[in-house]
Motif scaffolding. Structure first.
Motif, PDB file in Angstrom:
ATOM      1  N   PHE A  98     -14.747  -4.627 -29.625  1.00  0.00           N
ATOM      2  CA  PHE A  98     -15.673  -3.500 -29.483  1.00  0.00           C
ATOM      3  C   PHE A  98     -15.082  -2.289 -30.195  1.00  0.00           C
ATOM      4  CE2 PHE A  98     -15.777  -6.165 -25.801  1.00  0.00           C
ATOM      5  CZ  PHE A  98     -17.113  -6.446 -25.671  1.00  0.00           C
ATOM      6  N   CYS A  99     -15.921  -1.518 -30.870  1.00  0.00           N
ATOM      7  CA  CYS A  99     -15.413  -0.368 -31.624  1.00  0.00           C
ATOM      8  C   CYS A  99     -15.383   0.897 -30.780  1.00  0.00           C
ATOM      9  CB  CYS A  99     -16.282  -0.115 -32.838  1.00  0.00           C
ATOM     10  SG  CYS A  99     -16.481  -1.546 -33.874  1.00  0.00           S
ATOM     11  N   CYS A 122      -9.901  -1.648 -35.644  1.00  0.00           N
ATOM     12  CA  CYS A 122     -11.147  -2.255 -36.147  1.00  0.00           C
ATOM     13  C   CYS A 122     -10.797  -3.044 -37.408  1.00  0.00           C
ATOM     14  CB  CYS A 122     -12.205  -1.192 -36.427  1.00  0.00           C
ATOM     15  SG  CYS A 122     -13.884  -1.860 -36.609  1.00  0.00           S
TER      16      CYS A 122
HETATM   17 ZN    ZN Z   1     -14.677  -2.447 -34.670  1.00  0.00          ZN
END
Ligand code: ZN
Ligand code: GLN
Length: 769
Positions: A657-658, A741
Motif C-alpha cells: 500500500f502506498c 514504493c
Molecule cells: Zn506504492
C-alpha cells in the motif's frame, strides 16, 4: 422551460494541449504569453463546444492552469510567505505552490528553493487538489482582477454568457489545513474570509453575471459541528447583498446530502444534487426546497464514461418537474465533467462498443437532449431517444457484456475459497523452512527503473517494428540485469523488475477479457499529469496466464527467492472506468477469480513469494463512515482473499500500500491476512505504526525505510535512524526492510546507491539482534 447545465468541462483539450503547453512553459520552451494564449484558446473552444451542443448553462472559471482550488488560494491571497518572498510573477508563484520551484540564482534574481503545497485526493476521485494551507493570523484579500470575473468577461466577449463557478467558503476552509507550525483551525477563519467572497460576488454581478455556481461539495461528508455551523452565517451574508450579487446555485456532488439537509441555505436560488450517485435523495431534497428555489438535477454522470440511459434520466427529471414545475428544474451533469475524457470523436479503435460511451463533449449534448425531451416532449427528440434506447439495449444484451461462464463460476464460490489452509503461525513456519530468510529481510516493491530503452523497445513492439520474439529477448535481458544487480546488492527476496509493464493496471487489463482501451481518453489526475484508465465493459476472465512467463524466467536465473508481482482486484477496478450496470463488488469478484488463477499458476511455476498490490484500497473507502463503508471494506477484503488464499502454506503472500494511514480501517487491513505487508511510512510519522502494536498485529511488516519519490540518496545512517524509530512498534522478527514504493520512476545510479545503504542498514541491525 427546463434548462440544461454543465457544471464544468475538462481543461486539457482534445490532445492534452494544456498539458503540453504547461510542460513546455516549465521547461522554458515557450514563454508565459504563449501559455496564457493556449489557455484562452482552450477556454474559447470549450465554451463554444458546449454552446454548440445546446447546453443552456455553461460554466466559466472551471479552467485552471494547475488546479481550481489553487486558483482560489491565489485569488484570496492565501499564499504562504515562503512563496511570496521571492517576488515571482503571479503565474510562477502559482506553479511554485502547485509543484515546488528550484531555480539557481541569476544576475537579476536570487536562487529559489521551495517545496510544493500538499496535494490531496479530491473526495473519492483520482483528481488531486492543492490544499489551502493557512496561518494563525491569516488575512485574505481579493486579487485585483479576480480570475472568475476575467474569465466571465472573456466568454461574454465571445458572445457566451456563462455561469462562473467558485468553491464555496465553507468547503474552501474545511478542505484546508494549518501551515506547519501554525495551529489555526481553518473554519474559524470564516469571518475574515467572507468579505472577500462578498466582494467577488459583487464584482461578478457588476461584470454582468446573472448567476453563479457555488460548490459546497463538503456537504456530502460527515461534518464536525463547527463546519456545519458555518453554512448559515455565510449564506445569510450573501443573501443580505440581495440583487447586488448574482443568483446562487448551491452545488453538491459525489454523494447524498440527506444527513445535512438542514444546512442547505434557504436563500439560494437553486440547489444542485448528484442524482447519479444518490438518486434516492431526490424526494427529501425536493421536500426542503422553498417555494422559490429550483433544483439542478445531476442526472448525467460526471465521473464515468457511459452513455446516459435517457429513459431512466427522464423518469427522474419528470418526478422533479411534477413536484416543482418545469420552471424550477434544471437538467445537469452530476458534477463537473473534469473527471471524464474530452471527446469520443478521438477514439477510432473502439468498434461496436464506441456507441456505449459518452465523454465530456457528448455529455454536454446529453443534458441538452434531456432538457428538450422534458420541455417539448419526446417527439421533439425522437431520433435521439430511439438511438439512445437502441444503444442501451445493445450494451445490455451484448455478448461482450455477459459471459455465462464467468457468472457460473461466481455462483460456485464456496466459503472455504476465502481462507488459507492454515493460520499465520503455521504458515510462517512453513515459509521460513524453505525461504530461509535472515532477520530484517530485505526486498523491493516490484519495479526497477523504467529506462528510455525499455519504453523505446515497447513502442517498437507495439508498432510492429520488432517481433514478439525480439521483444521477449529484450525483456529477458532486462530481467537478467535487474536480477544481477539485486544479487550484487545482496538483497534477500528478489523481483523481476516489471520491465514488461507499461502500467500496473493497464498491463493486466490488456490480458483480461472484459476490458477495452482508448487512445485519447485522458483524465487529469493532478497538475499536468493525466491518466488514461482502461474501461471495464463486460464480465472479466483470464484467457491465459499473464505474468508467469517473466516471473518463472526470473526465478530460473537465481538461487534466491523470487517474488511474483500482481495488481490486486480493487486497484484494477478503481484505476479503471468501472461498469455501471453491475455492482463494483461483482467486478471485483471477477477480477479476484482471474487473479486467483494467476496466483496458483505462479506457485506451480515455482514462484513461492507473491505480492498482490492494493494501493487503491483506501481511496475506494466511501466518503462517510457507517454501513456503506463497512460494506465496501467487506467486499474489498473478500476480493483480496479470494485472489490470494488459493496457495499452500509455504507460499508467502505479500501486499503493498502506498500509504500508512490505516487507523480508521485497521480491521480490514488485518483481515487481508497477507503474510507480509509493505507500506509507505518513510515520509510519515513512525507513530502511525503504533496501531500495529496496539492491535497486536501478528504478521510481518515492511514500513518502507526511504522515499522513492525523490532522487535523493538516503545515507545508511539515516536509514538506521528510521529503522530505530520503527522498532518500538514492530517486533524485530517481523520487520522487513524495503523502499516505500516501486522504483520505476528512478534512475539506476541513485537506485543502486540507495539500496546499497538500505542493505547495509539491515545488516547492521541483523548483527545487533
Ligand atoms: Zn506504492
Ligand atoms: N509493484 C508496483 C511497483 O513497484 C507497485 C506500485 C504502486 O504501489 N503504486 O511499481
Amino acid at each position: 422551460m427546463v434548462q440544461s447545465s454543465v457544471l464544468g468541462f475538462p481543461r486539457m483539450g482534445a490532445n492534452r494541449d494544456l498539458k503540453k503547453a504547461t510542460e513546455a512553459y516549465w521547461s522554458g520552451k515557450i514563454d508565459q504569453a504563449a501559455l496564457i494564449k493556449t489557455g484562452q484558446t482552450l477556454r474559447a473552444a470549450h465554451w463554444k463546444l458546449q454552446k454548440d451542443a445546446g447546453a443552456d448553462i455553461i460554466a466559466s472559471n472551471d479552467f485552471a492552469f494547475y488546479d481550481q482550488v489553487l486558483d482560489h488560494i491565489q485569488m484570496f491571497n492565501a499564499v504562504p510567505e515562503r512563496y511570496r518572498k521571492y517576488g515571482l510573477n503571479a503565474l510562477d508563484e502559482y506553479f511554485a505552490m502547485g509543484r515546488g520551484l528550484q531555480r539557481p540564482a541569476t544576475k537579476t534574481s536570487p536562487d529559489v528553493d521551495v517545496t510544493a503545497l500538499e496535494m490531496v485526493k479530491w473526495f473519492d476521485s483520482n483528481y488531486h487538489y492543492v490544499r489551502p494551507t493557512l496561518q494563525d493570523d491569516q488575512k485574505f484579500e481579493l486579487s485585483a482582477e479576480p480570475k472568475p470575473v476575467r474569465e466571465f468577461l472573456e466568454a461574454k466577449a465571445q458572445g457566451i454568457t456563462t455561469r462562473p463557478v467558485i468553491l464555496g467558503p465553507v468547503s474552501f476552509l474545511h478542505l484546508g489545513k494549518p501551515d506547519r507550525g501554525a495551529s489555526v483551525d481553518p473554519i474559524t477563519l470564516l469571518d475574515s474570509l467572507l468579505p472577500v467572497y462578498e466582494q467577488l460576488l459583487i464584482k461578478l454581478a457588476e461584470a454582468g453575471a446573472e448567476s453563479v455556481q457555488i460548490d459546497e461539495p463538503v456537504l456530502v461528508l460527515d461534518l464536525p459541528q463547527k463546519t456545519k455551523d458555518a453554512f448559515a452565517p455565510a449564506y445569510a451574508k450573501f443573501a443580505a447583498l440581495g440583487s447586488k450579487i448574482p443568483q446562487i446555485t448551491f452545488a453538491t456532488y459525489f454523494g447524498d446530502i440527506v444527513h445535512n439537509l438542514a444546512l442547505v441555505p434557504k436563500t439560494v436560488a437553486a440547489v444542485h444534487v448528484d442524482l447519479v450517485r444518490a438518486p434516492e435523495q431526490l424526494e427529501q431534497v425536493i421536500a426542503i426546497l422553498g417555494a422559490e428555489q429550483s433544483l439542478s438535477a445531476g442526472v448525467v454522470n460526471g465521473r464515468n464514461i457511459w452513455k446516459t440511459d435517457f429513459s431512466k434520466a427522464i423518469e427522474i427529471v419528470q418526478k422533479a418537474i411534477q413536484a416543482l414545475g418545469a420552471e424550477r428544474v434544471v437538467v445537469a451533469t452530476s458534477s463537473s465533467l473534469l473527471h471524464t475524457p474530452h471527446t469520443l470523436a478521438s477514439e477510432k479503435n473502439l468498434g461496436e462498443v464506441a456507441d456505449w460511451f459518452s465523454f465530456a463533449a457528448e455529455k454536454a449534448k446529453e443534458v441538452a437532449i434531456l432538457a428538450k425531451a422534458v420541455t417539448s416532449g419526446p417527439e421533439s427528440v425522437k431520433a435521439e431517444l430511439e438511438a439512445n434506447a437502441a444503444s442501451i439495449k445493445a450494451r445490455a444484451t451484448s455478448s461482450r457484456t455477459n459471459d455465462a461462464a464467468v457468472k457460473e463460476r461466481q455462483s460456485k464460490i464456496t466459503p472455504d475459497m476465502y481462507n488459507r489452509k492454515s493460520a499465520f503461525p503455521e504458515r510462517i513456519a512453513a515459509q521460513q523452512a524453505h525461504l530461509n530468510l535472515p532477520l530484517f529481510p530485505t526486498t523491493t516493491i516490484g519495479s526497477f527503473p523504467q529506462t528510455k530503452e525499455i519504453r523505446v523497445a515497447r513502442q517498437k513492439f507495439t508498432k510492429g517494428e520488432i517481433t514478439a520474439a525480439e521483444y521477449e529477448k529484450f525483456i529477458e535481458k532486462e530481467i537478467d540485469y535487474v536480477v544481477k544487480q539485486q544479487e550484487e546488492l545482496d538483497l534477500d527476496v528478489l523481483v523481476h523488475g516489471e520491465p514488461e509493464r507499461n502500467d500496473m493496471v493497464q498491463y493486466f487489463g490488456e490480458r483480461l477479457n472484459g476490458y477495452v482501451f482508448t487512445t485519447h481518453a485522458w483524465v487529469q489526475s493532478y497538475g499536468s499529469r493525466c491518466v488514461r484508465p482502461p474501461i471495464i465493459v463486460g464480465d472479466i476472465s483470464r484467457p491465459a496466464p499473464m505474468t508467469v512467463k517473466e516471473s518463472k524466467y526470473a526465478a530460473s536465473i537465481t538461487s534466491r527467492p523470487m517474488k511474483g508481482m500482481l495488481t490486486g482486484p480493487i486497484t484494477c477496478l478503481r484505476w479503471s472506468f468501472p461498469r455501471d450496470d453491475v455492482h463494483q463488488s461483482v467486478q471485483a469478484e471477477q477480477l479476484a477469480l482471474a487473479l486467483r488463477d494467476e496466483v496458483i499458476d505462479l506457485e506451480a511455476a515455482g514462484v513461492k513469494v507473491i505480492q498482490v498490490d492494493e494501493p487503491a484500497l483506501r481511496e475506494g473507502l466511501p466518503l462517510r463512515s457507517g454501513a456503506e463503508r463497512e460494506a465496501y471494506l467487506k467486499w474489498a477484503v473478500e476480493s483480496f482473499r479470494l485472489a490470494t488464499v488459493g496457495v499452500n502454506n509455504e507460499t508467502q503472500i505479500h501486499s503493498h500500500f502506498c500509504y500508512s494511514e490505516f487507523q480508521d480501517f485497521f480491521h480490514a487491513i488485518a483481515a487481508l491476512d497477507a503474510d507480509v505487508l509493505s507500506i509507505e511510512n518513510s515520509k510519515s510519522d513512525s507513530k502511525l505504526l503504533k496501531v500495529f502494536e496496539d492491535e497486536a498485529y501478528p504478521r510481518h511488516i515492511g514500513p518502507g525505510v526511504y522515499d522513492i519519490h525523490s532522487p535523493r540518496i538516503p545515507s545508511e545512517e539515516e536509514i538506521r535512524v528510521r529503522i530505530e524509530e520503527m522498532l518500538p512498534y514492530i517486533k524485530p522478527e517481523t520487520l522487513w526492510i524495503d523502499p516505500d514504493c516501486g522504483l520505476k520512476t528512478r534512475q539506476w545510479p541513485e537506485t543502486i546507491a540507495a539500496l546499497k545503504n538500505m542493505v547495509a542498514a539491515a545488516k547492521y541491525f541483523r548483527a545487533k539482534y
